[in-house]
Design an enzyme around this catalytic site. Structure first.
Site, PDB file in Angstrom:
ATOM      1  N   SER A   1       0.676  -1.053   0.130  1.00 39.06           N
ATOM      2  CA  SER A   1       0.106  -0.077  -0.051  1.00 39.06           C
ATOM      3  C   SER A   1       0.884   1.281  -0.099  1.00 39.06           C
ATOM      4  O   SER A   1       1.925   1.319   0.735  1.00 39.06           O
ATOM      5  CB  SER A   1      -0.955   0.085   1.213  1.00 39.06           C
ATOM      6  OG  SER A   1      -1.343   1.360   1.493  1.00 39.06           O
TER       7      SER A   1
ATOM      8  N   GLU B   1       0.168   3.436   1.553  1.00 34.17           N
ATOM      9  CA  GLU B   1       0.183   4.044   3.130  1.00 34.17           C
ATOM     10  C   GLU B   1       1.412   3.837   3.673  1.00 34.17           C
ATOM     11  O   GLU B   1       1.785   4.535   4.649  1.00 34.17           O
ATOM     12  CB  GLU B   1      -0.926   3.404   3.851  1.00 34.17           C
ATOM     13  CG  GLU B   1      -1.138   3.617   5.257  1.00 34.17           C
ATOM     14  CD  GLU B   1      -1.827   5.182   5.531  1.00 34.17           C
ATOM     15  OE1 GLU B   1      -2.221   5.633   4.678  1.00 34.17           O
ATOM     16  OE2 GLU B   1      -1.855   5.369   6.661  1.00 34.17           O
TER      17      GLU B   1
ATOM     18  N   TYR C   1      -1.751   0.364  10.718  1.00 36.69           N
ATOM     19  CA  TYR C   1      -1.849  -0.499   9.371  1.00 36.69           C
ATOM     20  C   TYR C   1      -0.674  -0.353   8.417  1.00 36.69           C
ATOM     21  O   TYR C   1      -0.087  -1.124   8.007  1.00 36.69           O
ATOM     22  CB  TYR C   1      -3.154   0.274   8.722  1.00 36.69           C
ATOM     23  CG  TYR C   1      -3.451  -0.092   7.297  1.00 36.69           C
ATOM     24  CD1 TYR C   1      -4.158  -1.411   6.905  1.00 36.69           C
ATOM     25  CD2 TYR C   1      -3.014   0.719   6.300  1.00 36.69           C
ATOM     26  CE1 TYR C   1      -4.107  -1.701   5.365  1.00 36.69           C
ATOM     27  CE2 TYR C   1      -3.019   0.108   4.956  1.00 36.69           C
ATOM     28  CZ  TYR C   1      -3.802  -0.918   4.619  1.00 36.69           C
ATOM     29  OH  TYR C   1      -3.930  -1.104   3.276  1.00 36.69           O
TER      30      TYR C   1
HETATM   31  P1  NAP Z   1     -11.586  -4.500   1.539  1.00 35.37           P
HETATM   32  O1  NAP Z   1     -12.569  -4.109   0.722  1.00 35.37           O
HETATM   33  O2  NAP Z   1     -11.315  -4.147   3.010  1.00 35.37           O
HETATM   34  O3  NAP Z   1     -11.467  -6.066   1.705  1.00 35.37           O
HETATM   35  C1  NAP Z   1     -10.612  -6.796   2.536  1.00 35.37           C
HETATM   36  C2  NAP Z   1     -10.837  -8.298   2.674  1.00 35.37           C
HETATM   37  O4  NAP Z   1     -10.023  -9.040   3.451  1.00 35.37           O
HETATM   38  C3  NAP Z   1     -12.446  -8.614   2.765  1.00 35.37           C
HETATM   39  O5  NAP Z   1     -12.645  -9.826   2.038  1.00 35.37           O
HETATM   40  C4  NAP Z   1     -12.184  -9.124   4.071  1.00 35.37           C
HETATM   41  O6  NAP Z   1     -13.313 -10.166   4.557  1.00 35.37           O
HETATM   42  C5  NAP Z   1     -10.843  -9.889   4.225  1.00 35.37           C
HETATM   43  N1  NAP Z   1     -10.396  -9.979   5.620  1.00 35.37           N
HETATM   44  C6  NAP Z   1     -10.494  -9.126   6.710  1.00 35.37           C
HETATM   45  N2  NAP Z   1      -9.767  -9.922   7.654  1.00 35.37           N
HETATM   46  C7  NAP Z   1      -9.445 -11.079   7.420  1.00 35.37           C
HETATM   47  C8  NAP Z   1      -8.934 -12.346   8.187  1.00 35.37           C
HETATM   48  N3  NAP Z   1      -8.632 -12.249   9.392  1.00 35.37           N
HETATM   49  N4  NAP Z   1      -8.760 -13.363   7.392  1.00 35.37           N
HETATM   50  C9  NAP Z   1      -9.210 -13.421   6.032  1.00 35.37           C
HETATM   51  N5  NAP Z   1      -9.936 -12.545   5.398  1.00 35.37           N
HETATM   52  C10 NAP Z   1     -10.048 -11.150   6.141  1.00 35.37           C
HETATM   53  O7  NAP Z   1     -10.140  -4.105   0.977  1.00 35.37           O
HETATM   54  P2  NAP Z   1      -9.658  -3.579  -0.547  1.00 35.37           P
HETATM   55  O8  NAP Z   1      -9.989  -2.217  -0.560  1.00 35.37           O
HETATM   56  O9  NAP Z   1     -10.427  -4.629  -1.479  1.00 35.37           O
HETATM   57  O10 NAP Z   1      -8.135  -3.963  -0.454  1.00 35.37           O
HETATM   58  C11 NAP Z   1      -7.545  -5.221  -1.006  1.00 35.37           C
HETATM   59  C12 NAP Z   1      -6.259  -5.148  -0.337  1.00 35.37           C
HETATM   60  O11 NAP Z   1      -5.161  -4.106  -0.968  1.00 35.37           O
HETATM   61  C13 NAP Z   1      -6.388  -5.011   1.391  1.00 35.37           C
HETATM   62  O12 NAP Z   1      -4.980  -5.748   1.804  1.00 35.37           O
HETATM   63  C14 NAP Z   1      -5.879  -3.572   1.495  1.00 35.37           C
HETATM   64  O13 NAP Z   1      -5.207  -3.338   2.421  1.00 35.37           O
HETATM   65  C15 NAP Z   1      -4.786  -3.326   0.128  1.00 35.37           C
HETATM   66  N6  NAP Z   1      -4.870  -2.182  -0.393  1.00 35.37           N
HETATM   67  C16 NAP Z   1      -6.007  -1.420  -0.615  1.00 35.37           C
HETATM   68  C17 NAP Z   1      -5.882  -0.186  -1.368  1.00 35.37           C
HETATM   69  C18 NAP Z   1      -7.333   0.389  -1.724  1.00 35.37           C
HETATM   70  O14 NAP Z   1      -7.120   1.719  -2.096  1.00 35.37           O
HETATM   71  N7  NAP Z   1      -8.447   0.023  -1.859  1.00 35.37           N
HETATM   72  C19 NAP Z   1      -4.574   0.324  -1.673  1.00 35.37           C
HETATM   73  C20 NAP Z   1      -3.378  -0.033  -1.212  1.00 35.37           C
HETATM   74  C21 NAP Z   1      -3.483  -1.528  -0.959  1.00 35.37           C
HETATM   75  P3  NAP Z   1     -14.820  -9.519   4.926  1.00 35.37           P
HETATM   76  O15 NAP Z   1     -15.503  -9.303   3.547  1.00 35.37           O
HETATM   77  O16 NAP Z   1     -15.282 -10.620   5.740  1.00 35.37           O
HETATM   78  O17 NAP Z   1     -14.639  -8.314   5.747  1.00 35.37           O
HETATM   79  O1  G4F Z   2     -10.641   6.812   2.356  1.00 35.75           O
HETATM   80  P1  G4F Z   2      -9.692   6.753   3.671  1.00 35.75           P
HETATM   81  O2  G4F Z   2     -10.121   6.119   4.885  1.00 35.75           O
HETATM   82  O3  G4F Z   2      -8.209   5.921   2.955  1.00 35.75           O
HETATM   83  P2  G4F Z   2      -6.964   5.846   3.437  1.00 35.75           P
HETATM   84  O4  G4F Z   2      -6.498   6.146   4.972  1.00 35.75           O
HETATM   85  O5  G4F Z   2      -6.147   6.813   2.531  1.00 35.75           O
HETATM   86  O6  G4F Z   2      -6.401   4.387   3.391  1.00 35.75           O
HETATM   87  C1  G4F Z   2      -6.885   3.608   2.239  1.00 35.75           C
HETATM   88  O7  G4F Z   2      -5.968   3.771   1.061  1.00 35.75           O
HETATM   89  C2  G4F Z   2      -4.675   2.885   1.292  1.00 35.75           C
HETATM   90  C3  G4F Z   2      -3.628   3.428   0.098  1.00 35.75           C
HETATM   91  O8  G4F Z   2      -2.773   4.568   0.583  1.00 35.75           O
HETATM   92  C4  G4F Z   2      -4.894   1.833   1.340  1.00 35.75           C
HETATM   93  F1  G4F Z   2      -3.822   1.016   1.899  1.00 35.75           F
HETATM   94  C5  G4F Z   2      -6.077   1.368   2.791  1.00 35.75           C
HETATM   95  O9  G4F Z   2      -6.225  -0.041   2.813  1.00 35.75           O
HETATM   96  C6  G4F Z   2      -7.178   2.401   2.375  1.00 35.75           C
HETATM   97  O10 G4F Z   2      -7.749   1.837   1.519  1.00 35.75           O
HETATM   98  O11 G4F Z   2      -8.863   8.175   4.088  1.00 35.75           O
HETATM   99  C7  G4F Z   2      -8.725   9.023   2.855  1.00 35.75           C
HETATM  100  C8  G4F Z   2      -8.161  10.425   3.506  1.00 35.75           C
HETATM  101  C9  G4F Z   2      -7.604  10.336   4.943  1.00 35.75           C
HETATM  102  O12 G4F Z   2      -6.407  11.285   4.759  1.00 35.75           O
HETATM  103  C10 G4F Z   2      -8.428  10.689   5.784  1.00 35.75           C
HETATM  104  O13 G4F Z   2      -8.050  11.537   6.999  1.00 35.75           O
HETATM  105  O14 G4F Z   2      -9.451  11.015   3.919  1.00 35.75           O
HETATM  106  C11 G4F Z   2      -9.397  11.702   4.986  1.00 35.75           C
HETATM  107  N1  G4F Z   2     -10.823  11.783   5.635  1.00 35.75           N
HETATM  108  C12 G4F Z   2     -11.413  12.711   5.962  1.00 35.75           C
HETATM  109  N2  G4F Z   2     -12.547  12.722   6.495  1.00 35.75           N
HETATM  110  C13 G4F Z   2     -11.678  10.783   5.890  1.00 35.75           C
HETATM  111  C14 G4F Z   2     -12.610  11.313   6.565  1.00 35.75           C
HETATM  112  N3  G4F Z   2     -11.549   9.535   5.963  1.00 35.75           N
HETATM  113  C15 G4F Z   2     -12.638   8.735   6.186  1.00 35.75           C
HETATM  114  N4  G4F Z   2     -12.458   7.548   6.146  1.00 35.75           N
HETATM  115  N5  G4F Z   2     -13.569   9.113   6.809  1.00 35.75           N
HETATM  116  C16 G4F Z   2     -13.748  10.527   7.036  1.00 35.75           C
HETATM  117  O15 G4F Z   2     -15.002  10.979   7.385  1.00 35.75           O
END
Ligand code: NAP
Ligand code: G4F
Length: 342
Positions: free
Chosen positions: A135, A137, A158
């Site tokens: 990520s 992050e 995280y």
């Molecule tokens: P997500 O929607 O939160 O999906 C997470 C998945 O992990 C869900 O299927 C969840 O199951 C499963 N999970 C959580 N805890 C678990 C456990 N203990 N054992 C087995 N499965 C578990 O995340 P996403 O946005 O699809 O992201 C996919 C991956 O990419 C994650 O690793 C995330 O950290 C990473 N990532 C995401 C972003 C982004 O912007 N979306 C960016 C960079 C990296 P449930 O459905 O049951 O909760």
């Molecule tokens: O949407 P966010 O919660 O995503 P964040 O923290 O960037 O993390 C996501 O992206 C990562 C990749 O860089 C992934 F690895 C991670 O799993 C996840 O998918 O927040 C985005 C931004 C933050 O700066 C937060 O402080 O939005 C700001 N924010 C402002 N108000 C808020 C809010 N975020 C959330 N969730 N809720 C609010 O009300």
């Protein structure tokens, strides 16, 4: 792909946003897909119900297994049983704010979960290609633009857990010759994004406000800058990483920068509303340490994988708002206009 039998892939986190799009992609390519899901007291398969196949159907190629990343012996059993060609590790406690509330659990799943899976691969005596969902992050406080050479400075439990998973994936590549890659993905969103991430929180609220079902939206830091791309395009990059002949790590991003405030404006503007009339501040959405700015440089993914993003943030906001409006059963702008002028 072999002419004799389809490739077999495991997706951990198949019920999540990315897992569901990746499952669609692999099924469309003829893979046999094995999805690991966690047992839940309520249904957690909503994002994959449309590709679900009856286990008794002949030639079904989507098979679901109960497995949790905290349960090492189960992972060994399944790796041994499935003998996969590819493993995509997408499962995680993926919410940054929640990781401050549940740091130990986040470390267990998002960090140690990866080593359990890698060790299960070794214990089962299989050698699949391995994708780790790393990520942006991890870059945390290091200023943009960020690429594969940028030092990590995580700002959340995280982010710290993801740094562990990044390095253990690299270590297993170097120590054991595993074809293991890190996809360092910047934020990517879609109508399937979880409702507590900022983009979906905004687009759901916009739809509800436009329909007269909600009047306020409480938010945290509006100054944070993110590089938001479109999730279906990002899972294509994951797949391409495992098809390349060299195991290496890649940044996946659009290279564009917008603030949370910008995303609010794009979303409300799309239904003809002024966001400033509805958005209020609530400090509970602030983080103890914030990541101010993430903007990726995906030149390597472009050069080596031929991957380029097409949907950028302003269009993404519109796609998500349209989906949330449709999900409410509202019939487009005619209804919205009447609410706006009411
Ligand atoms: P997500 O929607 O939160 O999906 C997470 C998945 O992990 C869900 O299927 C969840 O199951 C499963 N999970 C959580 N805890 C678990 C456990 N203990 N054992 C087995 N499965 C578990 O995340 P996403 O946005 O699809 O992201 C996919 C991956 O990419 C994650 O690793 C995330 O950290 C990473 N990532 C995401 C972003 C982004 O912007 N979306 C960016 C960079 C990296 P449930 O459905 O049951 O909760
Ligand atoms: O949407 P966010 O919660 O995503 P964040 O923290 O960037 O993390 C996501 O992206 C990562 C990749 O860089 C992934 F690895 C991670 O799993 C996840 O998918 O927040 C985005 C931004 C933050 O700066 C937060 O402080 O939005 C700001 N924010 C402002 N108000 C808020 C809010 N975020 C959330 N969730 N809720 C609010 O009300």
């Amino acid at each position: 792909m072999s002419n004799l039998s389809p490739k077999r892939a495991i997706i951990t986190g198949i019920t999540g946003q990315d897992g569901s799009y990746l499952a669609e992609l692999l099924l469309s390519k003829g893979y046999e897909v094995h999805g690991f899901i966690r047992r839940s007291s309520s249904f957690n398969t909503g994002r994959i119900d449309h590709v679900y196949q009856e286990p008794h159907a002949p030639n079904h190629n989507l098979i679901l297994h109960f497995a949790d990343l905290t349960d090492a012996s189960r992972l060994v059993t399944l790796l041994n049983e499935i003998q996969p060609d590819e493993v995509y590790n997408l499962a995680a406690q993926s919410h940054v704010r929640v990781s401050f509330d549940e740091p130990e659990y986040t470390g267990d799943v998002t960090g140690l979960g990866t080593i359990r899976l890698l060790e299960a691969i070794r214990a089962a005596g299989v050698s699949p290609r391995f994708y780790q969902a790393s990520s942006s992050e991890m870059f945390g406080a290091t200023p943009p633009p960020q690429n594969e050479e940028t030092p990590f400075y995580p700002r959340s439990p995280y982010g710290v857990a993801k740094v562990y998973s990044y390095w253990i994936t690299r270590n297993y590549r170097e120590a054991y010759g595993l074809f293991a890659v890190n996809g360092i993905l910047f934020n990517h969103e879609s109508p399937r994004r979880g409702g507590t991430f900022v983009t979906r929180k905004i687009t759901r609220a916009v739809a509800r406000i436009a329909a007269g079902q909600q009047s306020e939206l409480y938010m945290g830091n509006l100054d944070a800058v993110r590089d938001w791309g479109y999730a279906p395009e990002y899972v294509e990059a994951m797949w391409r990483m495992l098809q390349h002949d060299e195991p290496t790590d890649y940044v996946v991003a659009t290279g564009t920068a917008y603030s949370v405030r910008d995303f609010l404006q794009f979303s409300f503007e799309h239904v003809g509303l002024d966001w400033e009339k509805f958005v209020k501040f609530d400090e509970r959405y602030l983080r103890p340490t914030e990541v101010d700015s993430l903007i990726g440089d995906a030149s390597k993914a472009k050069d080596k994988l031929g991957w380029t993003p097409k949907i950028l943030t302003p269009r993404l906001a519109q796609i998500m708002v349209d989906a949330d409006v449709a999900a409410l059963g509202v019939e487009g702008s005619r209804f919205i206009d009447s609410v706006v002028t009411a």
